[in-house]
Scaffold this active site. Structure first.
Site, PDB file in Angstrom:
ATOM      1  N   HIS A 201      -2.400   7.053   7.665  1.00 15.55           N
ATOM      2  CA  HIS A 201      -1.436   7.956   7.023  1.00 15.55           C
ATOM      3  C   HIS A 201      -2.105   9.269   6.606  1.00 15.55           C
ATOM      4  O   HIS A 201      -1.510  10.342   6.734  1.00 15.55           O
ATOM      5  CB  HIS A 201      -0.829   7.306   5.778  1.00 15.55           C
ATOM      6  CG  HIS A 201       0.389   6.466   6.038  1.00 15.55           C
ATOM      7  ND1 HIS A 201       1.529   6.964   6.621  1.00 15.55           N
ATOM      8  CD2 HIS A 201       0.655   5.160   5.767  1.00 15.55           C
ATOM      9  CE1 HIS A 201       2.438   5.998   6.696  1.00 15.55           C
ATOM     10  NE2 HIS A 201       1.933   4.893   6.198  1.00 15.55           N
TER      11      HIS A 201
ATOM     12  N   GLY B 172       0.838  -1.195   0.000  1.00 19.26           N
ATOM     13  CA  GLY B 172       0.000   0.000   0.000  1.00 19.26           C
ATOM     14  C   GLY B 172       0.869   1.238   0.000  1.00 19.26           C
ATOM     15  O   GLY B 172       2.070   1.169   0.293  1.00 19.26           O
TER      16      GLY B 172
ATOM     17  N   HIS C  81      -4.177   0.991   7.941  1.00 20.25           N
ATOM     18  CA  HIS C  81      -2.819   1.544   7.953  1.00 20.25           C
ATOM     19  C   HIS C  81      -2.741   2.777   7.038  1.00 20.25           C
ATOM     20  O   HIS C  81      -2.216   3.825   7.424  1.00 20.25           O
ATOM     21  CB  HIS C  81      -1.838   0.446   7.511  1.00 20.25           C
ATOM     22  CG  HIS C  81      -0.414   0.860   7.422  1.00 20.25           C
ATOM     23  ND1 HIS C  81       0.560   0.387   8.284  1.00 20.25           N
ATOM     24  CD2 HIS C  81       0.235   1.700   6.577  1.00 20.25           C
ATOM     25  CE1 HIS C  81       1.730   0.923   7.964  1.00 20.25           C
ATOM     26  NE2 HIS C  81       1.564   1.732   6.931  1.00 20.25           N
ATOM     27  N   GLU C  82      -3.288   2.647   5.823  1.00 22.51           N
ATOM     28  CA  GLU C  82      -3.239   3.763   4.862  1.00 22.51           C
ATOM     29  C   GLU C  82      -4.159   4.898   5.294  1.00 22.51           C
ATOM     30  O   GLU C  82      -3.825   6.071   5.140  1.00 22.51           O
ATOM     31  CB  GLU C  82      -3.622   3.286   3.452  1.00 22.51           C
ATOM     32  CG  GLU C  82      -2.795   2.156   2.875  1.00 22.51           C
ATOM     33  CD  GLU C  82      -1.299   2.330   3.008  1.00 22.51           C
ATOM     34  OE1 GLU C  82      -0.830   3.474   3.128  1.00 22.51           O
ATOM     35  OE2 GLU C  82      -0.588   1.306   3.014  1.00 22.51           O
TER      36      GLU C  82
ATOM     37  N   GLN D  60       2.718   9.941   2.014  1.00 25.76           N
ATOM     38  CA  GLN D  60       4.067   9.349   2.127  1.00 25.76           C
ATOM     39  C   GLN D  60       5.025   9.853   1.058  1.00 25.76           C
ATOM     40  O   GLN D  60       6.233   9.670   1.178  1.00 25.76           O
ATOM     41  CB  GLN D  60       3.995   7.811   2.047  1.00 25.76           C
ATOM     42  CG  GLN D  60       3.443   7.167   3.295  1.00 25.76           C
ATOM     43  CD  GLN D  60       3.421   5.664   3.167  1.00 25.76           C
ATOM     44  OE1 GLN D  60       2.539   5.106   2.527  1.00 25.76           O
ATOM     45  NE2 GLN D  60       4.391   4.986   3.760  1.00 25.76           N
TER      46      GLN D  60
ATOM     47  N   CYS E 181       6.118  -0.627   7.418  1.00 26.48           N
ATOM     48  CA  CYS E 181       5.723   0.628   6.779  1.00 26.48           C
ATOM     49  C   CYS E 181       6.906   1.149   5.968  1.00 26.48           C
ATOM     50  O   CYS E 181       8.038   1.163   6.467  1.00 26.48           O
ATOM     51  CB  CYS E 181       5.313   1.662   7.821  1.00 26.48           C
ATOM     52  SG  CYS E 181       4.815   3.245   7.098  1.00 26.48           S
ATOM     53  N   LEU E 182       6.642   1.566   4.757  1.00 25.32           N
ATOM     54  CA  LEU E 182       7.720   2.056   3.889  1.00 25.32           C
ATOM     55  C   LEU E 182       8.348   3.331   4.448  1.00 25.32           C
ATOM     56  O   LEU E 182       9.462   3.681   4.071  1.00 25.32           O
ATOM     57  CB  LEU E 182       7.188   2.302   2.472  1.00 25.32           C
ATOM     58  CG  LEU E 182       6.712   1.025   1.741  1.00 25.32           C
ATOM     59  CD1 LEU E 182       6.033   1.401   0.428  1.00 25.32           C
ATOM     60  CD2 LEU E 182       7.872   0.071   1.492  1.00 25.32           C
TER      61      LEU E 182
HETATM   62  O1  GNR Z   1       4.179  -2.608   2.408  1.00 26.81           O
HETATM   63  C1  GNR Z   1       3.536  -2.560   3.449  1.00 26.81           C
HETATM   64  N1  GNR Z   1       3.246  -3.696   4.115  1.00 26.81           N
HETATM   65  C2  GNR Z   1       2.381  -3.768   5.192  1.00 26.81           C
HETATM   66  C3  GNR Z   1       2.361  -4.932   5.928  1.00 26.81           C
HETATM   67  C4  GNR Z   1       1.506  -5.061   6.987  1.00 26.81           C
HETATM   68  C5  GNR Z   1       0.654  -4.036   7.320  1.00 26.81           C
HETATM   69  C6  GNR Z   1       0.681  -2.860   6.617  1.00 26.81           C
HETATM   70  C7  GNR Z   1       1.534  -2.723   5.541  1.00 26.81           C
HETATM   71  S1  GNR Z   1       1.520  -1.267   4.611  1.00 26.81           S
HETATM   72  C8  GNR Z   1       3.147  -1.237   3.986  1.00 26.81           C
HETATM   73  C9  GNR Z   1       3.290  -0.135   2.973  1.00 26.81           C
HETATM   74  C10 GNR Z   1       3.096   1.197   3.660  1.00 26.81           C
HETATM   75  O2  GNR Z   1       3.886   1.693   4.415  1.00 26.81           O
HETATM   76  N2  GNR Z   1       1.975   1.810   3.429  1.00 26.81           N
HETATM   77  O3  GNR Z   1       1.688   2.969   4.019  1.00 26.81           O
HETATM   78 NI    NI Z   2       2.866   2.965   5.883  1.00 27.65          NI
END
Ligand code: GNR
Ligand code: NI
Length: 170
Positions: A138, A45, A134-135, A50, A92-93
């Site tokens: 953000h 995601g 999660h997104e 980001q 998270c990236l």
């Molecule tokens: O790549 C991602 N993997 C992930 C794994 C478990 C729960 C959430 C994520 S999101 C993350 C990419 C990211 O940072 N998205 O904002």
């Molecule tokens: Ni993230």
């Protein structure tokens, strides 16, 4: 074009995305950049915030490597319902090298606009539900570190500061 992903503690990650007033070609171009950036990373995601674009937009693709890609676009998302509990090992990236178990809702019902500007509703569970939450976070300036307990939070903060310092002066 692959964009630069901001890393914690970049202050822009704490900003809220502004509502997308119209889904224009410019927005679709940004979506293409985001998809390229997410696949290159690789990640499941990516939120617009980001890459420093402070708007209400995220994308998700949870397809396995062997499966065809399945890009989902969420513009102006709203979480209508969140039920149950699920703990997931998240990454998270914006926190390279960090993974941690985070408690979330097990199921979410979300409403958003697609890349054509059309509203849709979706009920999700498993990794898709986790990624949506999660997104969505953000876009509110919320990060995975905010869901950690005090010890892990401190450790993660320190690790990321150290990493940023090393990158500034290698
Ligand atoms: O790549 C991602 N993997 C992930 C794994 C478990 C729960 C959430 C994520 S999101 C993350 C990419 C990211 O940072 N998205 O904002
Ligand atoms: Ni993230």
């Amino acid at each position: 074009m692959v964009r630069t992903i901001l890393h914690y503690p970049d202050k822009r990650l704490r900003e809220r995305g502004k509502k997308v007033e119209a889904v224009t070609d410019e927005v679709r171009k940004l979506i293409d950049d985001m998809a390229e950036t997410m696949y290159a990373a690789p990640g499941v995601g990516l939120a617009a915030t980001q890459i420093g674009e402070l708007i209400q937009l995220f994308i998700i693709d949870i397809a396995d490597n062997e499966e065809p890609s399945d890009l989902r676009v969420f513009i102006n998302p709203e979480i209508l319902e969140a039920t149950g509990e699920l703990t997931w090992q998240e990454g998270c990236l914006s926190f390279p090298g960090v993974t941690e178990e985070i408690d979330r809702a097990a199921k979410v019902r979300v409403r958003a606009q697609d890349r054509g500007g059309k509203w849709f509703e979706l009920e999700a569970e498993g990794l898709l539900a986790i990624a949506i939450q999660h997104e969505f976070d953000h876009l509110q300036g919320l990060l995975m570190i905010d869901h950690m307990g005090p010890l892990k939070k401190r450790l993660t903060h320190r690790k990321m500061i150290k990493r940023a310092e090393e990158q500034a002066a290698p």
